[in-house]
Scaffold this active site. Structure first.
Site, PDB file in Angstrom:
ATOM      1  N   SER A 311      -8.327  -2.232 -11.622  1.00 13.82           N
ATOM      2  CA  SER A 311      -8.896  -1.746 -10.658  1.00 13.82           C
ATOM      3  C   SER A 311      -8.426  -1.679  -9.377  1.00 13.82           C
ATOM      4  O   SER A 311      -7.296  -1.110  -9.252  1.00 13.82           O
ATOM      5  CB  SER A 311     -10.480  -2.567 -10.485  1.00 13.82           C
ATOM      6  OG  SER A 311     -11.514  -1.678  -9.711  1.00 13.82           O
ATOM      7  N   ASP A 338      -8.010   0.583 -15.782  1.00 14.24           N
ATOM      8  CA  ASP A 338      -8.947   1.192 -14.640  1.00 14.24           C
ATOM      9  C   ASP A 338      -8.421   1.303 -13.448  1.00 14.24           C
ATOM     10  O   ASP A 338      -9.013   0.801 -12.332  1.00 14.24           O
ATOM     11  CB  ASP A 338     -10.403   0.475 -14.687  1.00 14.24           C
ATOM     12  CG  ASP A 338     -11.092   0.639 -15.850  1.00 14.24           C
ATOM     13  OD1 ASP A 338     -11.015   1.486 -16.788  1.00 14.24           O
ATOM     14  OD2 ASP A 338     -12.390   0.064 -15.898  1.00 14.24           O
ATOM     15  N   HIS A 402     -16.400  -1.409 -16.992  1.00 17.58           N
ATOM     16  CA  HIS A 402     -15.391  -1.713 -16.275  1.00 17.58           C
ATOM     17  C   HIS A 402     -14.888  -3.337 -16.241  1.00 17.58           C
ATOM     18  O   HIS A 402     -14.078  -3.493 -16.168  1.00 17.58           O
ATOM     19  CB  HIS A 402     -15.770  -1.318 -14.620  1.00 17.58           C
ATOM     20  CG  HIS A 402     -14.745  -1.376 -13.672  1.00 17.58           C
ATOM     21  ND1 HIS A 402     -13.433  -0.650 -13.855  1.00 17.58           N
ATOM     22  CD2 HIS A 402     -14.824  -2.206 -12.394  1.00 17.58           C
ATOM     23  CE1 HIS A 402     -12.869  -1.219 -12.717  1.00 17.58           C
ATOM     24  NE2 HIS A 402     -13.379  -1.832 -11.803  1.00 17.58           N
TER      25      HIS A 402
END
Length: 489
Positions: A311, A338, A402
């Site tokens: 992320s 991600d 996620h």
């Protein structure tokens, strides 16, 4: 004895309230007796062939600033690099005994993390901080990380042989251990990915998971060599002195720059350990761990390090690849999980192999990213790396969400499945990431495509008809779609 002479507390009335209270009390006692966290599950044991050790290292830095922005409350620099903190997961000597307790998943003092989460929610005060602390204790306060603390590193690093199906497996060898540096995501810390890191360590890799103090995490206790310490909490624009030119994008860039500085400091410390200064690193570590670091000399492959992140950390890992490999960032590969959708532009200037993995939820949700679909931006980035002659892959892990690569689904499987829509088994959710990471690390070392990485494109776009250059083999159909891959050799 007459029942009427028994104290009232011992003469229960079987009301619904009493029964419910009794069940709760029995559950609390059961968890206490068996060392289980309340309302959650213990982290599972690692499955690789090696025992796993872990060390927390906090090392003093040169005090450099990556931005001139200051805190409103104190006037002190917000992006001053005092120390760098990271947890190392590594293959340990088999059956080694540790004389130290296992690390808690939520580090002490737990109230620092709890208050940080309250600040994230913009409801931080004495009452809410206390509520968050009690809730965090109930959810995971007693959860421990399975790795053994401060035990010796294995004497021999594994090299790899290849089976007839192309899968790599470790065998005895004399090579240095491959190194992965890992950067966590927003609202996370170094302990949120312990199973991913520890599982890789059980398969022969040394993983350094950094604790970022850039304001994006909930809270962290900064500890200095002289014994002083202070908490650092989540902070945002409202906590900083700044002019109108310093807006949200500027803050994110300042955070990414600070993260890069922490990544470079982590590399500096690992190099010092590998060069024979492990004893000094131990002496300067206020966390008093690393008593065997003097024996690590020459055992880390610091000439071929892989940067990884999830992320916000994936965005930071991509930034750290700009100009790599170089002395400060000797990265010969990047594992990107991600990449952020709201953490700033993604660096396209990459000249090393990369593997980019989207969770199913990350690919499924259409997001506009600087005027283009986020999926297309990532796809073009990976294709550009291939055009430069470096191997690059982009794929989606089906059924995942996620948080699937984090420890959260393992600790709270029902809650996370319900709130995130993940359909994959929580153990498979981590394993699919670990397995393909290992294949990428094998490629880094042996320059040979194995397993999933030996395949070509199966789905040019997410969930499109399987009209790529290769049909996805049945063994992978439940778990993967490949959107970009290097041309067949």
């Amino acid at each position: 004895m007459s029942r009427y002479r028994v104290p009232p507390v011992l003469r229960p009335r079987l009301t619904p309230k009493y029964v419910a209270s009794s069940i709760v009390a029995i559950y609390v006692v059961y968890c206490w007796l068996w060392g289980m966290p309340l309302l959650s599950s213990n982290l599972p044991a690692y499955t690789g062939p090696h025992s796993v050790g872990t060390i927390d290292i906090e090392s003093p830095c040169d005090g450099r600033k990556t931005s001139d922005v200051k805190f409103k409350s104190t006037g002190e620099p917000a992006f001053l690099l005092e120390t760098v903190l990271f947890s190392v997961y590594y293959p340990a000597v088999k059956n080694a005994k540790s004389n130290k307790p296992k690390h808690l998943w939520v580090p002490k003092p737990l109230a620092v993390t709890a208050e940080g989460y309250a600040k994230f929610a913009h409801i931080s005060n004495f009452l809410t901080n206390s509520i968050f602390t009690v809730a965090l204790w109930g959810l995971a306060g007693s959860t421990t990380i399975p790795a053994k603390v401060d035990v010796p590193l294995r004497e021999v690093a594994p090299s790899f042989e290849f089976t007839e199906h192309g899968q790599g497996k470790p065998e005895a060898g004399n090579d240095a251990f491959p190194v992965i540096v890992f950067s966590h995501g927003m609202a996370s810390s170094r302990t949120d990915y312990t199973h991913f890191c520890g599982e890789l360590a059980s398969r022969g890799y040394v993983v350094a998971a950094i604790e970022h103090r850039d304001g994006s995490g909930p809270g962290s206790m900064i500890m200095n060599v002289d014994g002083t310490e202070r908490p650092l909490y989540h902070f945002g624009l409202g906590d900083l002195q700044h002019d109108e030119s310093f807006d949200t994008p500027e803050l994110k860039q300042a955070q990414l720059d600070f993260r890069q500085a922490e990544i470079e400091e982590t590399i500096r410390v690992l190099k010092a350990i590998n060069d024979g200064s492990g004893a000094t690193i131990f002496e300067m570590n206020p966390r008093t761990e690393g008593e065997h670091l003097a024996t690590w000399e020459g055992k880390l492959d610091m000439t071929n390090v892989t940067i990884s992140g999830h992320s916000y950390g994936a965005t930071g890992a991509l930034q750290a690849l700009k100009g790599a490999p170089c002395p400060e960032r000797p990265f010969h590969g990047g594992l990107i999980l991600d990449p952020g959708k709201s953490s700033g532009p993604l660096n396209h200037d990459i000249d090393v192999p990369i593997l980019v993995i989207h969770s199913n939820s990350w690919s499924k949700k259409h997001s506009v990213f600087f005027g283009s679909p986020h999926f297309d931006v990532v796809k073009d980035l990976v294709a550009d790396v291939n055009k430069r002659g470096k191997a690059a892959w982009f794929m989606t892990s089906l059924g995942t969400s996620h948080p699937s690569v984090t420890d959260a689904p393992l600790i709270e499987p029902t809650l996370l499945s319900w709130t995130t829509g993940s359909t994959i088994n929580v153990y498979d959710g981590v394993d699919v990431y670990v397995n393909v990471t290992e294949e990428f690390m094998i490629y880094q070392k042996a320059h040979r495509r194995t397993g999933l990485l030996a395949l070509e494109v199966t789905h040019p776009d997410y969930d499109s008809a399987a009209n790529g250059t290769q049909q996805m083999p049945e063994a992978y159909q439940r778990f993967w779609q490949i959107h970009v891959a290097p041309d067949a050799a």
